[in-house]
Design a protein around this motif. Structure first.
Motif, mmCIF file in Angstrom:
data_model
loop_
_atom_site.group_PDB
_atom_site.id
_atom_site.type_symbol
_atom_site.label_atom_id
_atom_site.label_comp_id
_atom_site.label_asym_id
_atom_site.label_seq_id
_atom_site.Cartn_x
_atom_site.Cartn_y
_atom_site.Cartn_z
ATOM 1 N N SER A 1 51.079 41.853 49.769
ATOM 2 C CA SER A 1 50.979 43.317 49.592
ATOM 3 C C SER A 1 50.793 43.762 48.144
ATOM 4 O O SER A 1 50.655 44.970 47.892
ATOM 5 N N LYS A 2 50.774 42.839 47.197
ATOM 6 C CA LYS A 2 50.518 43.202 45.799
ATOM 7 C C LYS A 2 49.025 43.076 45.525
ATOM 8 O O LYS A 2 48.412 42.071 45.867
ATOM 9 N N GLU A 3 48.450 44.111 44.900
ATOM 10 C CA GLU A 3 46.996 44.124 44.702
ATOM 11 C C GLU A 3 46.588 43.405 43.424
ATOM 12 O O GLU A 3 47.248 43.514 42.387
ATOM 13 N N TYR A 4 45.480 42.701 43.532
ATOM 14 C CA TYR A 4 44.895 41.983 42.403
ATOM 15 C C TYR A 4 43.398 42.265 42.348
ATOM 16 O O TYR A 4 42.776 42.571 43.364
ATOM 17 N N GLN A 5 42.857 42.141 41.159
ATOM 18 C CA GLN A 5 41.412 42.282 40.972
ATOM 19 C C GLN A 5 40.853 40.955 40.490
ATOM 20 O O GLN A 5 41.414 40.332 39.588
ATOM 21 N N TYR A 6 39.749 40.534 41.101
ATOM 22 C CA TYR A 6 39.118 39.287 40.678
ATOM 23 C C TYR A 6 38.560 39.454 39.271
ATOM 24 O O TYR A 6 37.882 40.432 38.961
ATOM 25 N N ARG A 7 38.855 38.493 38.407
ATOM 26 C CA ARG A 7 38.305 38.454 37.055
ATOM 27 C C ARG A 7 37.828 37.038 36.770
ATOM 28 O O ARG A 7 38.609 36.093 36.859
ATOM 29 N N GLU A 8 36.545 36.925 36.432
ATOM 30 C CA GLU A 8 36.014 35.599 36.109
ATOM 31 C C GLU A 8 36.749 35.017 34.918
ATOM 32 O O GLU A 8 37.096 33.833 34.902
ATOM 33 N N HIS A 9 36.988 35.837 33.914
ATOM 34 C CA HIS A 9 37.808 35.472 32.762
ATOM 35 C C HIS A 9 38.757 36.621 32.470
ATOM 36 O O HIS A 9 38.494 37.770 32.853
ATOM 37 N N VAL A 10 39.843 36.322 31.796
ATOM 38 C CA VAL A 10 40.772 37.377 31.390
ATOM 39 C C VAL A 10 40.801 37.475 29.872
ATOM 40 O O VAL A 10 40.735 36.462 29.167
ATOM 41 N N TYR A 11 40.895 38.709 29.396
ATOM 42 C CA TYR A 11 40.971 39.000 27.966
ATOM 43 C C TYR A 11 42.147 39.946 27.789
ATOM 44 O O TYR A 11 42.147 41.057 28.335
ATOM 45 N N LEU A 12 43.145 39.516 27.040
ATOM 46 C CA LEU A 12 44.390 40.263 26.922
ATOM 47 C C LEU A 12 44.660 40.655 25.480
ATOM 48 O O LEU A 12 44.304 39.928 24.544
ATOM 49 N N ALA A 13 45.320 41.791 25.315
ATOM 50 C CA ALA A 13 45.858 42.200 24.015
ATOM 51 C C ALA A 13 47.359 42.366 24.179
ATOM 52 O O ALA A 13 47.820 43.087 25.066
ATOM 53 N N ALA B 1 31.970 37.863 48.521
ATOM 54 C CA ALA B 1 31.461 37.984 47.150
ATOM 55 C C ALA B 1 32.619 38.331 46.215
ATOM 56 O O ALA B 1 33.435 39.215 46.521
ATOM 57 N N GLU B 2 32.701 37.641 45.098
ATOM 58 C CA GLU B 2 33.832 37.823 44.197
ATOM 59 C C GLU B 2 33.674 39.009 43.242
ATOM 60 O O GLU B 2 34.657 39.516 42.691
ATOM 61 N N GLN B 3 32.425 39.470 43.012
ATOM 62 C CA GLN B 3 32.200 40.568 42.083
ATOM 63 C C GLN B 3 32.910 41.837 42.560
ATOM 64 O O GLN B 3 32.770 42.242 43.717
ATOM 65 N N GLN B 4 33.690 42.423 41.665
ATOM 66 C CA GLN B 4 34.422 43.674 41.913
ATOM 67 C C GLN B 4 35.360 43.568 43.108
ATOM 68 O O GLN B 4 35.716 44.584 43.719
ATOM 69 N N LEU B 5 35.772 42.371 43.433
ATOM 70 C CA LEU B 5 36.661 42.159 44.577
ATOM 71 C C LEU B 5 38.102 42.523 44.219
ATOM 72 O O LEU B 5 38.618 42.124 43.182
ATOM 73 N N LYS B 6 38.731 43.269 45.118
ATOM 74 C CA LYS B 6 40.158 43.526 45.048
ATOM 75 C C LYS B 6 40.793 42.974 46.324
ATOM 76 O O LYS B 6 40.232 43.115 47.407
ATOM 77 N N PHE B 7 41.931 42.342 46.167
ATOM 78 C CA PHE B 7 42.597 41.736 47.313
ATOM 79 C C PHE B 7 44.101 41.843 47.125
ATOM 80 O O PHE B 7 44.589 42.155 46.028
ATOM 81 N N GLN B 8 44.823 41.601 48.218
ATOM 82 C CA GLN B 8 46.285 41.679 48.165
ATOM 83 C C GLN B 8 46.895 40.330 48.565
ATOM 84 O O GLN B 8 46.414 39.679 49.497
ATOM 85 N N VAL B 9 47.923 39.966 47.841
ATOM 86 C CA VAL B 9 48.719 38.791 48.187
ATOM 87 C C VAL B 9 50.163 39.256 48.303
ATOM 88 O O VAL B 9 50.729 39.791 47.337
#
Length: 241
Positions: A52-64, A42-50
């Motif tokens: 050894s660097k951690e990433y968080q699943y985001r359906e869309h990204v919103y940046l400032a 399940a992708e919701q609230q998923l955190k994974f490493q590539v």
């Protein structure tokens, strides 16, 4: 969702490349290496490493982004740097775009997203999203100029009257000015119309999002509360701290 599709959606490359990352043991979840290319999660609230660097699943990204001087809001910058040079490659792979534009010599808040509907909503002329600028001028700012900006001015080759909804004098040659439109060089042309000239322009706020203490050249992901504040103009101002 298949892990390979999750990786692809997050900007890690083609499907084949994402499959190869998994086969090479580069991807892990909760410390466990995943080597099965058909692995589902399940992708919701998923955190994974590539690697050894951690990433968080985001359906869309919103940046400032706090845009520095001498950066253009274009992928194909001609005379200066591109703001996209400041963005991580994974975000570029996702196709993030600027929400509106800032001139190369204007600093301050620039929003970016890969959410097409969100982008259209904030840039639609009927949205009238308020934008707050800090303006430095060559000549002292008079009360008459402030009153004229609030009353409205005509701009050459533009239809209608362009007004500032709020003007606050900060110093002899500096003011804070809020506008709701967004025509070409609007703030500079409005100050020229009242007999002054802008020498420095900084956008501090867009809608209900305030730049806060975000350092120049740096960007951050908007959190859920800040995203909703951008979508709903009735909420309180959200600082990016």
């Amino acid at each position: 969702m298949l892990l390979e599709k999750i990786l692809q959606s997050q900007g890690f490359g083609s499907r084949k490349h994402c499959q190869q990352l998994i086969k090479n043991g580069a991807v892990s979840i909760d410390g466990q290496v995943i080597s099965d290319v058909k692995f589902k999660i399940a992708e919701q609230q998923l955190k994974f490493q590539v690697y050894s660097k951690e990433y968080q699943y985001r359906e869309h990204v919103y940046l400032a982004l706090n845009k520095p001087q001498n950066y253009e809001c274009s992928h194909q910058a001609t005379h200066h740097f591109s703001v996209f040079d400041l963005i991580d490659e994974l975000l570029l792979n996702r196709g993030v775009q600027c929400i509106g534009r800032l001139d190369q010599d204007t600093t301050g808040m620039l929003l970016l997203t890969d959410d097409g509907q969100f982008l259209q909503a904030l840039t639609h002329p009927k949205k009238h999203v308020p934008k707050v600028y800090q303006v430095e001028t060559t000549d002292p700012i008079s009360q008459a100029q402030i009153e004229q900006l609030l009353k409205g001015v005509e701009l050459r080759n533009e239809k209608g009257i362009y007004t500032a909804s709020q003007v606050k004098k900060l110093a002899e040659n500096k003011l804070s000015l809020t506008i709701h439109q967004g025509v070409y060089h609007q703030v500079k042309r409005m100050l020229a119309a009242v007999g002054n000239k802008v020498i420095k322009l900084h956008r501090q706020q867009v809608g209900l999002l305030d730049l806060g203490q975000l350092e120049e050249g740096q960007y951050l992901y908007l959190n859920e509360q800040q995203i909703q504040a951008a979508k709903n103009q009735s909420e309180s101002i959200q600082s990016l701290e």
